[in-house]
Scaffold this motif. Structure first.
Motif, PDB file in Angstrom:
ATOM      1  N   LYS A  77       0.808  -1.212   0.000  1.00  0.00           N
ATOM      2  CA  LYS A  77       0.000   0.000   0.000  1.00  0.00           C
ATOM      3  C   LYS A  77       0.848   1.272   0.000  1.00  0.00           C
ATOM      4  N   TYR A  78       1.932   1.248   0.792  1.00  0.00           N
ATOM      5  CA  TYR A  78       2.727   2.476   0.915  1.00  0.00           C
ATOM      6  C   TYR A  78       4.123   2.334   0.323  1.00  0.00           C
ATOM      7  N   GLY A  87       2.582  16.641   2.481  1.00  0.00           N
ATOM      8  CA  GLY A  87       1.462  15.745   2.825  1.00  0.00           C
ATOM      9  C   GLY A  87       1.880  14.326   2.541  1.00  0.00           C
ATOM     10  N   GLU A  88       0.902  13.439   2.520  1.00  0.00           N
ATOM     11  CA  GLU A  88       1.231  12.019   2.382  1.00  0.00           C
ATOM     12  C   GLU A  88       1.958  11.727   1.068  1.00  0.00           C
ATOM     13  N   LYS A  89       1.447  12.316  -0.011  1.00  0.00           N
ATOM     14  CA  LYS A  89       2.021  12.040  -1.342  1.00  0.00           C
ATOM     15  C   LYS A  89       3.519  12.380  -1.384  1.00  0.00           C
ATOM     16  N   THR A  90       3.821  13.616  -0.961  1.00  0.00           N
ATOM     17  CA  THR A  90       5.201  14.078  -1.020  1.00  0.00           C
ATOM     18  C   THR A  90       6.083  13.283  -0.063  1.00  0.00           C
ATOM     19  N   ALA A  91       5.565  13.034   1.131  1.00  0.00           N
ATOM     20  CA  ALA A  91       6.335  12.301   2.124  1.00  0.00           C
ATOM     21  C   ALA A  91       6.702  10.923   1.592  1.00  0.00           C
ATOM     22  N   LEU A  92       5.730  10.268   0.944  1.00  0.00           N
ATOM     23  CA  LEU A  92       6.002   8.932   0.404  1.00  0.00           C
ATOM     24  C   LEU A  92       7.075   9.005  -0.681  1.00  0.00           C
ATOM     25  N   LYS A  93       6.977  10.020  -1.533  1.00  0.00           N
ATOM     26  CA  LYS A  93       7.956  10.149  -2.612  1.00  0.00           C
ATOM     27  C   LYS A  93       9.364  10.302  -2.026  1.00  0.00           C
ATOM     28  N   LEU A  97       8.340   0.081  10.144  1.00  0.00           N
ATOM     29  CA  LEU A  97       9.000   1.117  10.941  1.00  0.00           C
ATOM     30  C   LEU A  97       9.112   2.451  10.200  1.00  0.00           C
ATOM     31  N   GLN A  98       9.050   2.405   8.887  1.00  0.00           N
ATOM     32  CA  GLN A  98       9.131   3.654   8.121  1.00  0.00           C
ATOM     33  C   GLN A  98       7.874   4.518   8.284  1.00  0.00           C
ATOM     34  N   ILE A  99       6.812   3.935   8.838  1.00  0.00           N
ATOM     35  CA  ILE A  99       5.604   4.728   9.115  1.00  0.00           C
ATOM     36  C   ILE A  99       5.965   5.907  10.025  1.00  0.00           C
ATOM     37  N   ILE A 100       6.920   5.678  10.912  1.00  0.00           N
ATOM     38  CA  ILE A 100       7.345   6.753  11.813  1.00  0.00           C
ATOM     39  C   ILE A 100       8.011   7.880  11.017  1.00  0.00           C
ATOM     40  N   ASP A 101       8.827   7.494  10.055  1.00  0.00           N
ATOM     41  CA  ASP A 101       9.465   8.516   9.221  1.00  0.00           C
ATOM     42  C   ASP A 101       8.413   9.277   8.429  1.00  0.00           C
ATOM     43  N   LEU A 102       7.421   8.522   7.963  1.00  0.00           N
ATOM     44  CA  LEU A 102       6.322   9.142   7.205  1.00  0.00           C
ATOM     45  C   LEU A 102       5.652  10.221   8.052  1.00  0.00           C
ATOM     46  N   LYS A 103       5.306   9.867   9.293  1.00  0.00           N
ATOM     47  CA  LYS A 103       4.659  10.820  10.191  1.00  0.00           C
ATOM     48  C   LYS A 103       5.557  12.011  10.496  1.00  0.00           C
ATOM     49  N   GLY A 104       6.865  11.732  10.634  1.00  0.00           N
ATOM     50  CA  GLY A 104       7.817  12.805  10.889  1.00  0.00           C
ATOM     51  C   GLY A 104       7.788  13.834   9.774  1.00  0.00           C
ATOM     52  N   VAL A 146      16.566  11.932   4.449  1.00  0.00           N
ATOM     53  CA  VAL A 146      15.921  13.046   3.750  1.00  0.00           C
ATOM     54  C   VAL A 146      16.524  14.361   4.243  1.00  0.00           C
ATOM     55  N   LEU A 147      16.619  14.473   5.565  1.00  0.00           N
ATOM     56  CA  LEU A 147      17.093  15.732   6.140  1.00  0.00           C
ATOM     57  C   LEU A 147      18.555  16.009   5.743  1.00  0.00           C
ATOM     58  N   GLU A 148      19.369  14.949   5.760  1.00  0.00           N
ATOM     59  CA  GLU A 148      20.771  15.126   5.383  1.00  0.00           C
ATOM     60  C   GLU A 148      20.918  15.593   3.948  1.00  0.00           C
ATOM     61  N   ASN A 149      19.988  15.130   3.116  1.00  0.00           N
ATOM     62  CA  ASN A 149      20.107  15.435   1.697  1.00  0.00           C
ATOM     63  C   ASN A 149      19.223  16.599   1.258  1.00  0.00           C
TER      64      ASN A 149
END
Length: 903
Positions: free
Chosen positions: A174-175, A203-209, A180-187, A220-223
DNA sequence: GTGCTCACG
DNA sequence: ACGTACGTGAGCACG
């Protein structure tokens, strides 16, 4: 797993979350003690489903505890901005916790931690032990982070009625994420409901990408610098927010739990303890479903009684005489009709409850006799039939109307019934949708009775048990009627509805039975000819639609139609439904200028409705032998006291559009030389409003017999009669409708297609002029709040528990209902009264004319030509004088060769 | 069985 | 987190 080993199964419920979801998913129900029960009910349904489907060996419900958790100390705004828990929900938690005890389910909470931390800790331990399967039940997507080979998450959707099962594979599908990456998604995306910020604009779309590219939030943050454009800037600017958000979304899995698995073991519930709790909550359907209706009753102090044993006798030819001897002591009767429609349903048999004869000090137990219909119609039972037909007796029944109709088709005219527990139950609570006999016994604390479904099955599974079992069950029913009678009589008296019951509803049941049994004649040839005409026209409209749309599709499917209009033809989307695009007439009218197909579709809708519902539907209901239809009026359905009509519904035969109105030509008199006579109340609801509000201007309008909408326009717009144009009258008419429905600016704005503000101004102007009406509206809402119910002029009552709801929508609905019910209900009282009086008068004067139909404010009769003038006068007289109001009631009378002409 | 649409007062 | 005029019943599509 090799299938031999029986694994343990642990079910973990996120208690607060599921209770919240249940609360918002279900209407705000309450039991007779005023306790709100909707969250508990939803929760209970969920528990039962889990017990049945998951067969847990271990079970725990976790709750949040305390106001502040460690998350608050790290982030002050955590869950900030969240609405306070409504009082209607918080009062349910203690009761829910008691109920869980009765279910034998362990519950747990720990100061400073949330339910998800407790659940997270337990799933971690289960993962380590690796010898049991775990199911986590929640509505919180964050919990998906707990999924593993052993742990699945049942995420409730759409309230609580559906769950979607998430295991790691499904989450991957689905995602495209690991649990455990759900936590990163929420972050990254945050969570508005917990006031977790995330990165603004993500939002969800961008976060997933981002996650699919970089794998983790940290990455993500490092880059951030290599992410292009605005997005890169935002990420860089909110590094700290993102880290904190991830932290907040991370479930803490090291809660200091001091419990052993054994404490979570689940071994089922104790029937009696659970039954007692469910009964207090008044969860009748659940009690019945669990077969607990009778459990634990002996222990119950108040409420339910212990059953007095009733001896049941299956009457054969040899026992008829015993019953005949006992007939003078029959106090209750049950007639079992198979199926919903008494005009087609067979009579299975009848049970007679005979009061015992006191033997000295001892009160004798009652006896019930069951007579199968095969015997009842036999010569041997002539005296029993004569008793059924006799006028003077004191006997109670459940649903005299249905029994009378069914027996009448068998040549037995039921008379002299003096009480009906169904009708009484309806008057005591007209919103009760479970007015079955077993429902009534449980509601009023009588010994439990099996439900029809338990004994006979339902639908395709309907099956008669043995004669003995039928006899026992129907004798139990007669006994239930007997016991309920005293109780309901008392309740009616308390609520001051005895007169309404004995002088209106009970006699009306017989009037209705007579009307329906008589039936109304349909000109089948004419109807078929109209159907053929419609078929031809529908055919050519279909061709035009397919041509215009450039494809063939099922026009009757809103889904397919929506795809054609809004995807293929790219028409603008005006309105959406829960499931997709709306394509109702209001939408189509707005779309008409954009594409020629829309007009064709509107046309198609009109004609296909006529064809399927009114031509084909009506033809299916016509009796072959007589050419008549026999509707079945339901006296205990509408919450306002109105009747409803089924098989077929003759209260919604078209009239507004000429095309449909033609259908009325097929309703004709049953004999040559007779006519159809119609009589309808003019503006009965506004006249009732004038009376109960005592508004001077409104009363004046009717006393001077003015056109009420014109008069309203004059007063609201402050102009003379001559200055009222058609548009002003139309708007005034809409305001009058709104007033009757319980006015809201929103509703009026929709109806008139004006802004809410303008609608509000209209209403204000109306109330400025009709001050008495305003006062009535204010007073009735206040009265509903004080008393918990509203009443009609004849004391018909409707309870409105939601008038105190904290939820704006629920409360507003209840307020509009408080305004509308006394009006609509009093109008219903009046026409019912007129029907009873008219039937008496026609009988007394010995006319041949007969009542055929009632359509809320209209009566339809068939009359021989020679009685036409007499009857017009008689009907108008009875209707206009049925009840004395402070304004006159006005009736318009007409007649013709068919229902179309008589109007 | 549920949702949508539409017929009536 | 449910966005509304009040009250009904029936046919059809769809899962």
């Amino acid at each position: 797993m090799n299938g031999v080993l029986l694994l343990s199964k642990l079910v973990l419920i996120d208690g607060n979350n599921i209770a919240y979801r249940a609360f918002f998913a279900l209407p705000l129900l309450s039991n007779s003690k005023g306790l709100h029960t909707n969250a508990i009910l939803g929760f209970t349904q969920m528990l039962l489903r889990l017990i049945q489907e998951e067969k847990p060996t271990h079970f725990l419900v976790a709750f949040d505890a305390g106001k502040a958790t460690f998350r608050h100390s790290n982030y002050a705004d955590y869950k900030g901005g969240r609405e306070k828990t409504p009082g209607e929900l918080s009062e349910q938690f203690p009761v829910l916790k008691e109920l869980l005890e009765s279910f034998g389910i362990k519950q747990f909470q720990l100061e400073g931690y949330e339910a998800d931390d407790i659940i997270g800790t337990l799933t971690r331990i289960a993962d380590e032990k690796n010898d049991m399967d775990v199911l986590v039940v929640t509505g919180d997507k964050d919990m998906l982070q707990l999924a593993s080979d052993r742990v699945s998450i049942a995420l409730s959707r759409k309230g609580i009625s559906e769950v979607e099962l998430h295991d790691p594979a499904y989450i991957g599908e689905k995602y495209g994420l690991k649990p455990l990456q759900i936590i990163d998604l929420k972050g990254l995306m945050g969570d508005a409901s917990d006031n977790i910020p995330g990165i603004p604009g993500v939002g969800e779309k961008t976060a997933l990408k981002l996650l699919h590219e970089y794998g983790s939030l940290e990455n993500v943050l490092e880059n951030a610098s290599s992410i292009k454009g605005k997005l890169g800037e935002k990420v860089a600017a909110h590094v700290e927010d993102a880290k904190m958000s991830k932290d907040l979304a991370t479930i803490y899995r090291e809660v200091p739990l001091e419990m052993t698995w054994d404490e979570l073991a689940y071994s089922g519930y104790d029937d009696d303890a659970l039954a007692e709790k469910l009964r207090k909550l008044e969860f009748k359907q659940i009690l019945e479903r669990l077969g607990l209706s009778g459990a634990g009753l002996a222990a119950e102090g108040e409420g339910a009684q212990a059953a007095v044993a009733v001896e049941s006798v299956l009457v054969g030819p040899d026992q008829v005489n015993a019953l005949v001897q006992a007939l003078p002591r029959v106090k209750a009767l049950h007639v079992e009709v198979i199926g919903e429609n008494p005009h087609v349903g067979e009579v299975l048999g009848a049970a007679f409850l005979v009061e015992g004869e006191p033997d000295g000090e001892e009160e004798a137990a009652p006896t019930a006799y069951y007579v199968p219909f095969s015997l009842l119609k036999d010569e041997a039972a002539a005296e029993v039939r004569a008793w059924l037909e006799s006028e003077d007796k004191s006997v109670s029944i459940y649903d005299v109307h249905k029994a009378s109709v069914a027996l009448s088709w068998q040549g037995v005219e039921l008379r002299g019934v003096s009480f009906d527990v169904l009708l009484a139950g309806y008057l005591l609570d007209p919103t009760d949708t479970t007015l079955t006999l077993s429902g009534l016994t449980s509601r009023y604390g009588m010994p439990a009775l099996k439900s029809d479904e338990d004994v006979f099955g339902k639908g395709a599974k309907f099956k008669l048990p043995s004669d003995g079992a039928v006899s026992d069950f129907l004798c139990d029913k007669a006994a239930a009627v007997y016991r309920l009678t005293a109780k309901l009589q008392e309740e009616l008296e308390k609520s001051e509805m005895q007169k309404l019951f004995h002088e209106l509803e009970l006699p009306l049941a017989t009037v209705l039975a007579n009307m329906e049994r008589k039936g109304i004649k349909v000109d089948v040839e004419e109807l078929k000819a109209y159907g053929a005409e419609l078929s031809g026209r529908l055919e050519s409209i279909m061709a035009a639609i397919y041509d215009s749309a450039g494809m063939e599709f099922n026009i009757n499917s809103p889904k397919q139609l929506g795809e054609v209009l809004f995807e293929k033809l790219q028409l603008p989307v005006v309105k959406k439904t829960k499931t997709g695009y709306s394509t109702d007439a209001e939408v189509l009218e707005k779309l008409e200028p954009f594409h020629p197909v829309v007009g064709h579709i509107l046309n198609y809708r009109t004609l296909s409705k006529l064809q399927s519902t009114y031509v084909e539907g009506l033809l299916k209901e016509v009796r072959q032998d007589t050419g008549k239809v026999h509707t079945y009026y339901r006296q205990t359905i509408a919450a306002t006291g109105r009747l409803s009509s089924q098989y077929p519904n003759l209260q919604n035969i078209p009239i507004r559009l000429e095309e449909g109105r033609k259908i009325r030509k097929v309703f004709v008199p049953s004999q040559p030389g007779w006519r159809i006579l119609t009589a309808d109340y003019s503006q009965i609801e506004l006249r009732v409003l004038a009376h109960i509000s005592q508004d001077e201007r409104l009363m004046e309008a009717f006393r001077e017999d003015m056109d009420v909408h014109t008069k309203t326009a004059m007063d609201v717009f402050g102009v003379s009669e001559d200055a009222v144009d058609a548009n002003m009258r139309r708007q005034a008419k809409a305001v009058n409708f709104g007033i009757v429905y319980g006015i809201s600016d929103y509703g009026l704005s929709q109806n008139l297609n004006i802004t809410r503000k303008d609608a509000g101004r209209f209403i204000e102007q109306y109330f400025a002029v009709f001050g008495g009406v305003r006062k009535y509206m204010d007073d009735i809402v206040k009265k509903a709040r004080d008393d918990g119910y509203v009443t009609t002029l004849l004391q018909r009552r409707r309870y409105l528990p939601e008038i105190k709801a904290s939820n704006f929508n629920l409360r507003s609905f209840a307020e509009r209902t408080a305004m509308n019910t006394p009006i609509q209900g009093t109008a219903a009282d009046i026409i019912k009264l007129a029907m009873v009086q008219l039937e008496e008068r026609m009988e007394r004067e010995g006319v041949k004319s007969r009542l055929l139909l009632q359509v809320h404010d209209e009566l339809v009769l068939e009359v021989p030509e020679e009685e036409l003038e007499t009857m017009k006068a008689m009907v108008a007289d009875v209707m206009e004088n049925a009840l004395k109001l402070d304004v006159p009631l006005k009736v318009d009378v007409d007649s013709g060769e068919n229902w179309y002409e008589a109007k």
